[in-house]
Write a protein that holds these residues in place. Structure first.
Motif, PDB file in Angstrom:
ATOM      1  N   UNK A   1      -9.515  34.318  26.655  1.00 14.93           N
ATOM      2  CA  UNK A   1     -10.301  35.551  26.615  1.00 14.93           C
ATOM      3  C   UNK A   1      -9.404  36.706  26.189  1.00 14.93           C
ATOM      4  N   UNK A   4     -10.247  42.839  27.633  1.00 12.63           N
ATOM      5  CA  UNK A   4     -11.554  43.460  27.514  1.00 12.63           C
ATOM      6  C   UNK A   4     -11.404  44.895  27.032  1.00 12.63           C
ATOM      7  N   UNK A   7     -14.404  50.777  28.591  1.00 12.84           N
ATOM      8  CA  UNK A   7     -15.833  51.067  28.579  1.00 12.84           C
ATOM      9  C   UNK A   7     -16.187  51.906  27.348  1.00 12.84           C
ATOM     10  N   UNK A  14     -20.548  49.011  20.290  1.00  9.37           N
ATOM     11  CA  UNK A  14     -21.963  48.688  20.497  1.00  9.37           C
ATOM     12  C   UNK A  14     -22.837  49.694  19.726  1.00  9.37           C
ATOM     13  N   UNK A  28     -17.263  42.070  22.803  1.00  7.71           N
ATOM     14  CA  UNK A  28     -17.414  41.702  24.211  1.00  7.71           C
ATOM     15  C   UNK A  28     -18.804  41.128  24.528  1.00  7.71           C
ATOM     16  N   UNK A  29     -19.717  41.249  23.552  1.00  8.15           N
ATOM     17  CA  UNK A  29     -21.115  40.861  23.781  1.00  8.15           C
ATOM     18  C   UNK A  29     -21.285  39.358  23.572  1.00  8.15           C
ATOM     19  N   UNK A  30     -21.839  38.681  24.577  1.00 13.89           N
ATOM     20  CA  UNK A  30     -21.971  37.225  24.516  1.00 13.89           C
ATOM     21  C   UNK A  30     -23.362  36.784  24.964  1.00 13.89           C
ATOM     22  N   UNK A  31     -23.674  35.522  24.689  1.00 12.06           N
ATOM     23  CA  UNK A  31     -24.866  34.899  25.234  1.00 12.06           C
ATOM     24  C   UNK A  31     -24.573  34.417  26.647  1.00 12.06           C
ATOM     25  N   UNK A  41     -29.837  37.989  20.075  1.00  8.34           N
ATOM     26  CA  UNK A  41     -29.942  38.758  21.315  1.00  8.34           C
ATOM     27  C   UNK A  41     -29.572  40.216  21.068  1.00  8.34           C
ATOM     28  N   UNK A  45     -31.713  44.786  20.558  1.00  6.43           N
ATOM     29  CA  UNK A  45     -31.386  46.210  20.740  1.00  6.43           C
ATOM     30  C   UNK A  45     -31.502  46.971  19.422  1.00  6.43           C
TER      31      UNK A  45
ATOM     32  N   UNK B 125     -27.258  47.874  27.766  1.00  2.00           N
ATOM     33  CA  UNK B 125     -26.698  47.192  28.942  1.00  2.00           C
ATOM     34  C   UNK B 125     -25.286  47.655  29.297  1.00  2.00           C
ATOM     35  N   UNK B 127     -21.644  46.499  31.217  1.00  7.49           N
ATOM     36  CA  UNK B 127     -20.890  45.366  31.786  1.00  7.49           C
ATOM     37  C   UNK B 127     -20.702  45.587  33.284  1.00  7.49           C
ATOM     38  N   UNK B 129     -18.460  45.543  36.001  1.00  9.67           N
ATOM     39  CA  UNK B 129     -17.043  45.502  36.364  1.00  9.67           C
ATOM     40  C   UNK B 129     -16.673  46.829  37.031  1.00  9.67           C
ATOM     41  N   UNK B 131     -14.667  49.452  36.427  1.00  9.22           N
ATOM     42  CA  UNK B 131     -14.632  50.776  35.776  1.00  9.22           C
ATOM     43  C   UNK B 131     -16.045  51.282  35.471  1.00  9.22           C
ATOM     44  N   UNK B 132     -16.966  50.369  35.113  1.00 11.18           N
ATOM     45  CA  UNK B 132     -18.327  50.837  34.854  1.00 11.18           C
ATOM     46  C   UNK B 132     -19.022  51.209  36.175  1.00 11.18           C
ATOM     47  N   UNK B 160     -28.253  40.504  26.345  1.00  6.15           N
ATOM     48  CA  UNK B 160     -26.907  39.969  26.135  1.00  6.15           C
ATOM     49  C   UNK B 160     -26.135  40.076  27.451  1.00  6.15           C
ATOM     50  N   UNK B 161     -25.023  39.372  27.523  1.00  9.94           N
ATOM     51  CA  UNK B 161     -24.091  39.535  28.639  1.00  9.94           C
ATOM     52  C   UNK B 161     -22.765  40.032  28.067  1.00  9.94           C
ATOM     53  N   UNK B 162     -21.830  40.371  28.957  1.00 13.39           N
ATOM     54  CA  UNK B 162     -20.508  40.838  28.518  1.00 13.39           C
ATOM     55  C   UNK B 162     -19.446  39.881  29.040  1.00 13.39           C
ATOM     56  N   UNK B 163     -18.572  39.498  28.145  1.00 12.74           N
ATOM     57  CA  UNK B 163     -17.486  38.617  28.537  1.00 12.74           C
ATOM     58  C   UNK B 163     -16.624  39.272  29.614  1.00 12.74           C
ATOM     59  N   UNK B 164     -16.563  40.596  29.608  1.00 12.74           N
ATOM     60  CA  UNK B 164     -15.664  41.299  30.525  1.00 12.74           C
ATOM     61  C   UNK B 164     -16.259  41.546  31.910  1.00 12.74           C
TER      62      UNK B 164
END
Lengths: 285, 309
Positions: A1, A4, A7, A14, A28-31, A41, A45, B125, B127, B129, B131-132, B160-164
């Motif tokens: 990985x 990250x 923010x 994004x 950073x956006x994943x399924x 996905x 948006x 969306x 993430x 974690x 900091x958010x 979607x999801x976030x890897x972080x």
């Protein structure tokens, strides 16, 4: 990985991928699972942004949509949204640069009036949401000594908007707006037109101003006296009819208050009471 | 009825508190029907962003409806999940509307919608974690301070999801509640949409949801699409009836929460009033079959250290 993104960095990538279809899906956006991709996905948006803002523009510029057809409007809106995304969460204020965008939008250069039609539509939006205020009671002019009429200055109604166009923008707008009578389409005038858009109480209205009307109302809006404004209007248009123009402004409710150096009459900030006063409003003192 | 002929309601007589009944999102298409037919419905909710003009028909109608029914404000533009300061102009406008209409509930979303001055008009969306969470906590605290009231935060529908991400959505929401004293708005449709899209079990999610902090429930309809692998991708479209699967999640929620104010959201393909009203009555019937929940005292504003059980 990989490390990250912060923010801020994450939201920056994004954001740019949202309105630029050639940008890749943010890092950073994943399924939901490693084997699932996030492209479609993320596309949800992208689609939400473009579609919802296009709908907002359709609501604000229905006559432009009628002029060019819905599919063409959607395509133009996409270009506008990409280049002028909203700077406000108040969608009724979105599209403030659409008229000047149309002025310079190469594919519609054969229709040079289009920007001014959009200006009328945006003025309509602004008038709809403008502050409530009672228009000036036409009979209040009778309280002014005749020899002092020329010294009067006026406050314009907060909903009042003025537009001068080198094209017959008002007639084109009126012929293509939602409830337009079809027979007016064939008989459009070819000359420059000025229009007034305002909302005296709850219904927005637009009228074509008579000769000199734009210069007259514009001068009053700048604080010139009635006498000075009439002179400006006469200079702009020798056919300027003072009585017709002043009567028209009182009738449409474009004026909200009048002032003499020593007398102030009715510049009330309160909206009219909710009762329908149309039967007796000419008898108010 | 023309707007000028509406008989003004005597304001101040209608209780402003949102009852544990069904309400609907108020749409301009239904203003006149509501004022003419005075339907027996518990409450209405609006997006404050639609009432940020100075005057005109929107405020005129909303004032009349708010004089007759309890009202809730449900913001879509504060962007509390954004990594930038809250927009001062925007939260001042929220404050002005909060004071003008004195809504019974005030809610916002766990989402962001603005970046670098651009407003995207979508709920984007966040993430999950540390900091958010810190950012959202700051923003919820600021908003509650500014409005001088407790707000509810809604669980999102996500695609979607976030890897972080380092924590679950529920953990994120629980920590947010613990650090701000805010309440939660539980959107059962969002639970179903997110669970389907993220391959988790909505029933298990709801079993773990901290229902003791839920002050309002949302129900809505979703649209179906497919992801890159041809599997279901649900879209939170608010454009149709509530799905049976979502009604089942609502039943599951009510069994734990008792009667909680419940809203039908229908924002696109807006139906005739009768259809929307019937959908609300379907929720109302379920609420009436329940004992009223013992009312939790509203916590004092801005509790720094609220215990989570």
């Amino acid at each position: 990985m990989s490390a990250s993104p912060s923010l801020h960095t994450g939201q920056a990538s994004f954001s740019s991928a949202l309105i630029k279809p050639d940008h890749p899906t943010p890092e950073d956006v994943i399924g939901p699972k490693p084997e699932k991709k996030a492209q479609k996905r993320f596309g949800v948006y992208r689609n939400n942004v473009i579609v919802s803002l296009t709908e907002a523009m359709m609501a604000s510029f229905p006559t432009i949509a009628a002029l060019v057809g819905e599919d063409y409007f959607r395509a133009m809106a996409r270009v506008y949204i990409t280049n002028h995304p909203p700077r406000t969460a108040i969608l009724s204020r979105y599209g403030d640069q659409f008229a000047s965008f149309l002025d310079g939008f190469e594919p519609v250069q054969a229709f040079p009036y289009m920007g001014d039609v959009a200006r009328i539509e945006f003025a309509w939006q602004e008038a709809y949401h403008a502050a409530d205020q009672s228009p000036l009671d036409p009979t209040s002019l009778q309280q002014i000594p005749p020899d002092r009429l020329a010294e009067l200055t006026f406050t314009l109604h907060p909903a009042c908007r003025l537009l001068a166009s080198p094209y017959p923008a008002y007639s084109i707008w009126a012929a293509h707006k939602q409830d337009a009578p079809q027979e007016t389409m064939a008989s459009l005038p070819q000359e420059a037109e000025a229009s007034l858009i305002t909302r005296p109480q709850w219904d927005v209205m637009a009228i074509k101003l008579p000769a000199g009307g734009f210069a007259f109302l514009n001068a009053l809006g700048e604080g010139l006296t009635l006498g000075q404004a009439a002179a400006v209007a006469l200079e702009a248009a020798p056919a300027f009819d003072f009585a017709r123009n002043l009567g028209g402004l009182l009738e449409t409710g474009a004026l909200a208050g009048l002032h003499l150096p020593s007398i102030d009459v009715k510049d009330q900030r309160e909206p009219k009471p909710y009762q329908d006063n149309s039967a007796n409003q000419h008898h108010e003192s | 009825m023309p707007i000028s002929q509406i008989t003004p309601a005597s304001s101040g007589t209608t209780p402003k508190e949102i009852p544990p009944r069904a309400g609907v999102g108020l749409k301009a298409e239904h203003y006149q029907t509501i004022l003419e037919t005075a339907p027996d419905i518990g409450w209405f909710e609006v997006h404050p962003e639609n009432y940020m003009g100075a005057g005109g028909p929107p405020h005129r109608y909303l004032s009349e409806i708010a004089a007759r029914y309890p009202l809730s404000l449900h913001g879509v533009g504060a962007s509390i999940g954004a990594d930038k300061s809250l927009d001062t102009d925007h939260i001042n406008r929220l404050k002005a509307l909060n004071e003008r209409y004195a809504p019974g509930l005030f809610s916002e979303h766990l989402a962001w919608s603005s970046h670098d001055e651009v407003f995207f008009n979508d709920l984007l969306p966040v993430p999950y974690r540390q900091d958010s969470l810190d950012r959202v906590v700051d923003h919820v605290n600021q908003l509650q301070d500014h409005l001088s009231r407790r707000i509810l935060i809604e669980n999102p529908s996500v695609y979607v999801a976030f890897e972080s991400s380092t924590m679950s959505e529920i953990t994120f929401l629980e920590r947010l509640v613990a650090r701000t004293g805010c309440g939660l708005l539980l959107d059962c449709n969002n639970v179903y949409v997110s669970a389907t899209n993220q391959n988790y079990d909505p029933v298990a999610y709801l079993d773990a949801f901290p229902v003791e902090h839920v002050g309002e429930i949302h129900l809505a309809g979703f649209a179906r699409d497919e992801d890159d692998e041809g599997e279901p991708l649900l879209i939170d479209a608010h454009d149709r009836e509530v799905a049976d699967a979502v009604w089942a999640l609502y039943d599951q929620t009510l069994a734990r929460s008792g009667a909680v104010p419940t809203l039908i959201e229908w924002d696109n393909n807006i139906p005739d009033w009768d259809i929307l009203f019937a959908e609300a009555m379907r929720a109302e019937d379920k609420l009436r079959a329940l004992p009223t929940r013992l009312k939790e005292p509203e916590p004092d504003l801005i509790l720094g250290h609220r215990h989570v059980s």
